[in-house]
Design a protein around this motif. Structure first.
Motif, PDB file in Angstrom:
ATOM      1  N   GLN A  99       0.835  -1.198   0.000  1.00 50.75           N
ATOM      2  CA  GLN A  99       0.000   0.000   0.000  1.00 50.75           C
ATOM      3  C   GLN A  99       0.867   1.244   0.000  1.00 50.75           C
ATOM      4  O   GLN A  99       1.892   1.314   0.684  1.00 50.75           O
ATOM      5  CB  GLN A  99      -0.907   0.015   1.240  1.00 50.75           C
ATOM      6  CG  GLN A  99      -1.840   1.201   1.318  1.00 50.75           C
ATOM      7  CD  GLN A  99      -2.706   1.176   2.560  1.00 50.75           C
ATOM      8  OE1 GLN A  99      -2.742   0.194   3.297  1.00 50.75           O
ATOM      9  NE2 GLN A  99      -3.407   2.268   2.811  1.00 50.75           N
ATOM     10  N   GLY A 100       0.477   2.225  -0.795  1.00 56.18           N
ATOM     11  CA  GLY A 100       1.095   3.539  -0.804  1.00 56.18           C
ATOM     12  C   GLY A 100       0.024   4.599  -0.738  1.00 56.18           C
ATOM     13  O   GLY A 100      -1.178   4.297  -0.585  1.00 56.18           O
ATOM     14  N   GLU A 101       0.400   5.849  -0.877  1.00 53.93           N
ATOM     15  CA  GLU A 101      -0.568   6.938  -0.786  1.00 53.93           C
ATOM     16  C   GLU A 101      -1.618   6.871  -1.879  1.00 53.93           C
ATOM     17  O   GLU A 101      -2.794   7.173  -1.647  1.00 53.93           O
ATOM     18  CB  GLU A 101       0.146   8.286  -0.842  1.00 53.93           C
ATOM     19  CG  GLU A 101      -0.783   9.482  -0.701  1.00 53.93           C
ATOM     20  CD  GLU A 101      -0.043  10.811  -0.740  1.00 53.93           C
ATOM     21  OE1 GLU A 101      -0.715  11.855  -0.817  1.00 53.93           O
ATOM     22  OE2 GLU A 101       1.198  10.798  -0.691  1.00 53.93           O
ATOM     23  N   ASP A 102      -1.198   6.461  -3.098  1.00 56.47           N
ATOM     24  CA  ASP A 102      -2.119   6.481  -4.228  1.00 56.47           C
ATOM     25  C   ASP A 102      -2.339   5.109  -4.856  1.00 56.47           C
ATOM     26  O   ASP A 102      -2.876   5.001  -5.953  1.00 56.47           O
ATOM     27  CB  ASP A 102      -1.638   7.467  -5.287  1.00 56.47           C
ATOM     28  CG  ASP A 102      -0.234   7.157  -5.800  1.00 56.47           C
ATOM     29  OD1 ASP A 102       0.334   6.107  -5.430  1.00 56.47           O
ATOM     30  OD2 ASP A 102       0.303   7.996  -6.571  1.00 56.47           O
ATOM     31  N   TYR A 103      -1.940   4.026  -4.171  1.00 56.99           N
ATOM     32  CA  TYR A 103      -2.168   2.693  -4.733  1.00 56.99           C
ATOM     33  C   TYR A 103      -2.278   1.672  -3.602  1.00 56.99           C
ATOM     34  O   TYR A 103      -1.830   1.889  -2.472  1.00 56.99           O
ATOM     35  CB  TYR A 103      -1.023   2.283  -5.672  1.00 56.99           C
ATOM     36  CG  TYR A 103       0.242   1.884  -4.944  1.00 56.99           C
ATOM     37  CD1 TYR A 103       0.502   0.545  -4.638  1.00 56.99           C
ATOM     38  CD2 TYR A 103       1.169   2.841  -4.541  1.00 56.99           C
ATOM     39  CE1 TYR A 103       1.653   0.180  -3.956  1.00 56.99           C
ATOM     40  CE2 TYR A 103       2.318   2.483  -3.862  1.00 56.99           C
ATOM     41  CZ  TYR A 103       2.553   1.144  -3.579  1.00 56.99           C
ATOM     42  OH  TYR A 103       3.682   0.779  -2.893  1.00 56.99           O
ATOM     43  N   VAL A 104      -2.902   0.544  -3.937  1.00 55.46           N
ATOM     44  CA  VAL A 104      -2.930  -0.593  -3.038  1.00 55.46           C
ATOM     45  C   VAL A 104      -2.968  -1.862  -3.890  1.00 55.46           C
ATOM     46  O   VAL A 104      -3.617  -1.904  -4.933  1.00 55.46           O
ATOM     47  CB  VAL A 104      -4.143  -0.538  -2.072  1.00 55.46           C
ATOM     48  CG1 VAL A 104      -5.468  -0.639  -2.829  1.00 55.46           C
ATOM     49  CG2 VAL A 104      -4.050  -1.623  -1.016  1.00 55.46           C
ATOM     50  N   ARG A 105      -2.231  -2.869  -3.449  1.00 54.53           N
ATOM     51  CA  ARG A 105      -2.265  -4.175  -4.110  1.00 54.53           C
ATOM     52  C   ARG A 105      -2.855  -5.178  -3.133  1.00 54.53           C
ATOM     53  O   ARG A 105      -2.371  -5.336  -2.003  1.00 54.53           O
ATOM     54  CB  ARG A 105      -0.870  -4.619  -4.551  1.00 54.53           C
ATOM     55  CG  ARG A 105      -0.887  -5.894  -5.420  1.00 54.53           C
ATOM     56  CD  ARG A 105       0.466  -6.144  -6.065  1.00 54.53           C
ATOM     57  NE  ARG A 105       1.460  -6.485  -5.066  1.00 54.53           N
ATOM     58  CZ  ARG A 105       1.694  -7.735  -4.629  1.00 54.53           C
ATOM     59  NH1 ARG A 105       0.975  -8.748  -5.105  1.00 54.53           N
ATOM     60  NH2 ARG A 105       2.619  -7.965  -3.733  1.00 54.53           N
ATOM     61  N   LEU A 106      -3.920  -5.847  -3.560  1.00 52.28           N
ATOM     62  CA  LEU A 106      -4.649  -6.804  -2.749  1.00 52.28           C
ATOM     63  C   LEU A 106      -4.499  -8.200  -3.341  1.00 52.28           C
ATOM     64  O   LEU A 106      -4.343  -8.355  -4.563  1.00 52.28           O
ATOM     65  CB  LEU A 106      -6.129  -6.439  -2.686  1.00 52.28           C
ATOM     66  CG  LEU A 106      -6.467  -5.015  -2.250  1.00 52.28           C
ATOM     67  CD1 LEU A 106      -7.949  -4.741  -2.434  1.00 52.28           C
ATOM     68  CD2 LEU A 106      -6.056  -4.780  -0.803  1.00 52.28           C
ATOM     69  N   THR A 107      -4.557  -9.220  -2.484  1.00 54.45           N
ATOM     70  CA  THR A 107      -4.450 -10.597  -2.960  1.00 54.45           C
ATOM     71  C   THR A 107      -5.505 -11.472  -2.302  1.00 54.45           C
ATOM     72  O   THR A 107      -5.985 -11.192  -1.195  1.00 54.45           O
ATOM     73  CB  THR A 107      -3.066 -11.196  -2.673  1.00 54.45           C
ATOM     74  OG1 THR A 107      -2.825 -11.200  -1.258  1.00 54.45           O
ATOM     75  CG2 THR A 107      -1.972 -10.406  -3.386  1.00 54.45           C
ATOM     76  N   PHE A 108      -5.854 -12.533  -3.010  1.00 61.25           N
ATOM     77  CA  PHE A 108      -6.815 -13.515  -2.507  1.00 61.25           C
ATOM     78  C   PHE A 108      -6.406 -14.889  -3.005  1.00 61.25           C
ATOM     79  O   PHE A 108      -6.081 -15.062  -4.183  1.00 61.25           O
ATOM     80  CB  PHE A 108      -8.234 -13.183  -2.978  1.00 61.25           C
ATOM     81  CG  PHE A 108      -9.223 -14.288  -2.747  1.00 61.25           C
ATOM     82  CD1 PHE A 108      -9.593 -14.656  -1.462  1.00 61.25           C
ATOM     83  CD2 PHE A 108      -9.788 -14.974  -3.814  1.00 61.25           C
ATOM     84  CE1 PHE A 108     -10.500 -15.682  -1.242  1.00 61.25           C
ATOM     85  CE2 PHE A 108     -10.698 -15.998  -3.610  1.00 61.25           C
ATOM     86  CZ  PHE A 108     -11.062 -16.356  -2.318  1.00 61.25           C
ATOM     87  N   ASP A 109      -6.416 -15.866  -2.108  1.00 62.73           N
ATOM     88  CA  ASP A 109      -6.111 -17.254  -2.462  1.00 62.73           C
ATOM     89  C   ASP A 109      -7.340 -18.118  -2.262  1.00 62.73           C
ATOM     90  O   ASP A 109      -7.906 -18.155  -1.149  1.00 62.73           O
ATOM     91  CB  ASP A 109      -4.952 -17.780  -1.610  1.00 62.73           C
ATOM     92  CG  ASP A 109      -3.620 -17.177  -2.014  1.00 62.73           C
ATOM     93  OD1 ASP A 109      -3.072 -17.611  -3.049  1.00 62.73           O
ATOM     94  OD2 ASP A 109      -3.143 -16.271  -1.305  1.00 62.73           O
ATOM     95  N   HIS A 110      -7.740 -18.803  -3.318  1.00 57.82           N
ATOM     96  CA  HIS A 110      -8.884 -19.710  -3.238  1.00 57.82           C
ATOM     97  C   HIS A 110      -8.387 -21.140  -3.103  1.00 57.82           C
ATOM     98  O   HIS A 110      -7.649 -21.633  -3.958  1.00 57.82           O
ATOM     99  CB  HIS A 110      -9.773 -19.582  -4.480  1.00 57.82           C
ATOM    100  CG  HIS A 110     -10.881 -20.586  -4.504  1.00 57.82           C
ATOM    101  ND1 HIS A 110     -11.863 -20.628  -3.533  1.00 57.82           N
ATOM    102  CD2 HIS A 110     -11.150 -21.608  -5.365  1.00 57.82           C
ATOM    103  CE1 HIS A 110     -12.708 -21.614  -3.808  1.00 57.82           C
ATOM    104  NE2 HIS A 110     -12.288 -22.221  -4.905  1.00 57.82           N
TER     105      HIS A 110
END
Length: 299
Positions: A99-110
């Protein structure tokens, strides 16, 4: 909720609600329109402005399909329909990877090892989603990795809602549109003409549509007229060539509409014989991904 900022843009992200967006605003003006859909129970009544469609977009007829010599039955996750809809990533909390001020990276594992998880999707996968504000644009990058020990069919999509007022216009060029049965499944391909023609752009006043277009030109324009409190604006929705389909949903009498870039046609996993059905067959360890971008323009 995570709030991102860049210049005069603000973005609200809901990792716990299927990596959905809560809002996107510029100078306090809402560019997306949050919608609470009681048919999507796993959104828990939360109004969302956009959410990812993984590992397929739109419906799978009766939640049933065959692949690799096996037959599968999915849970019906869109009451009251008997179809399954929009995959299962929207039904789960996501992890914040960066996460930064102007972005976020999210993950999900199924992990489909339990009966309930297998009924959502029978193959293991890892999904990553990047939201980034850049200038007057919102970038959305979706990637899916096959973490199963066998090949699996994968489709991707993104489902943003937009505000609709009198005089709102939509424009894009597409080769064809899928006619649908009363339960929302494709039963024939039509030319884009008459009510399905959006080149040049047309007003959405009085429009009632929920259809999947194929072979669009990867660019849609959405335009809102000026008003006493708004100078008017337009948004360009551009997507990588991977997103070969565009779902347009304009419910009559409502103050929102959706324009959804997707890789696959509706019920694509049951139509793999169609050359442009849009499902990618991922071998174990392989991945597929692409970018959609919304760019704000002055009115």
């Amino acid at each position: 909720m995570i709030e991102l900022a860049h210049g005069e843009s603000r973005l609200g992200v809901l990792p716990e609600t299927g990596a959905a967006l809560a809002f996107w605003t510029h100078r306090g003006v809402a560019l997306l329109h949050p919608v609470a859909d009681p048919n999507l129970a796993d959104q828990h009544g939360q109004a969302v402005a956009a959410y990812p469609l993984i590992p397929y977009s739109n419906r799978i007829g009766d939640g049933r399909f065959s692949f690799g010599g096996e037959s599968f039955a999915l849970a019906h996750n869109f009451v009251p329909e008997r179809n399954s809809i929009h995959g299962n990533a929207w039904q789960h909390p996501w992890d914040i990877a960066e996460q930064g001020e102007d972005y976020v990276r999210l993950t999900f594992d199924h992990d489909p090892s339990s009966p309930a998880a297998r009924a959502q999707w029978p193959f293991a996968y890892h999904a990553a989603l990047l939201y980034r504000l850049a200038g007057d644009a919102l970038e959305v990058r979706i990637t899916v990795h096959n973490t199963d020990r066998r090949p699996q069919p994968v489709g991707l999509g993104w489902h943003p809602f937009f505000p609709k007022v009198a005089g709102t216009r939509l424009g894009f060029d597409a080769r064809s549109v899928w006619h649908k049965t009363p339960d929302g499944l494709p039963d024939g391909r039509l030319r884009c003409e008459g009510e399905f023609l959006y080149a040049p752009p047309r007003t959405l006043d009085g429009v009632d549509i929920d259809h999947c277009f194929s072979g669009w030109d990867q660019l849609a324009t959405l335009t809102w007229p000026p008003s006493a409190t708004d100078e008017g604006r337009s948004i360009e929705l551009a997507a990588d060539a991977l997103f070969g389909h565009l779902v347009v949903y304009v419910p009559p009498g409502r103050d929102f509409f959706a324009v959804e870039p997707a890789t696959n046609m509706t019920d694509a996993v049951n139509h793999l014989d169609i050359a442009d059905a849009g499902m990618t067959i991922l071998d174990p360890g392989a991945h597929v991904g692409g970018v959609a971008r919304l760019t704000l323009r002055a009115g």
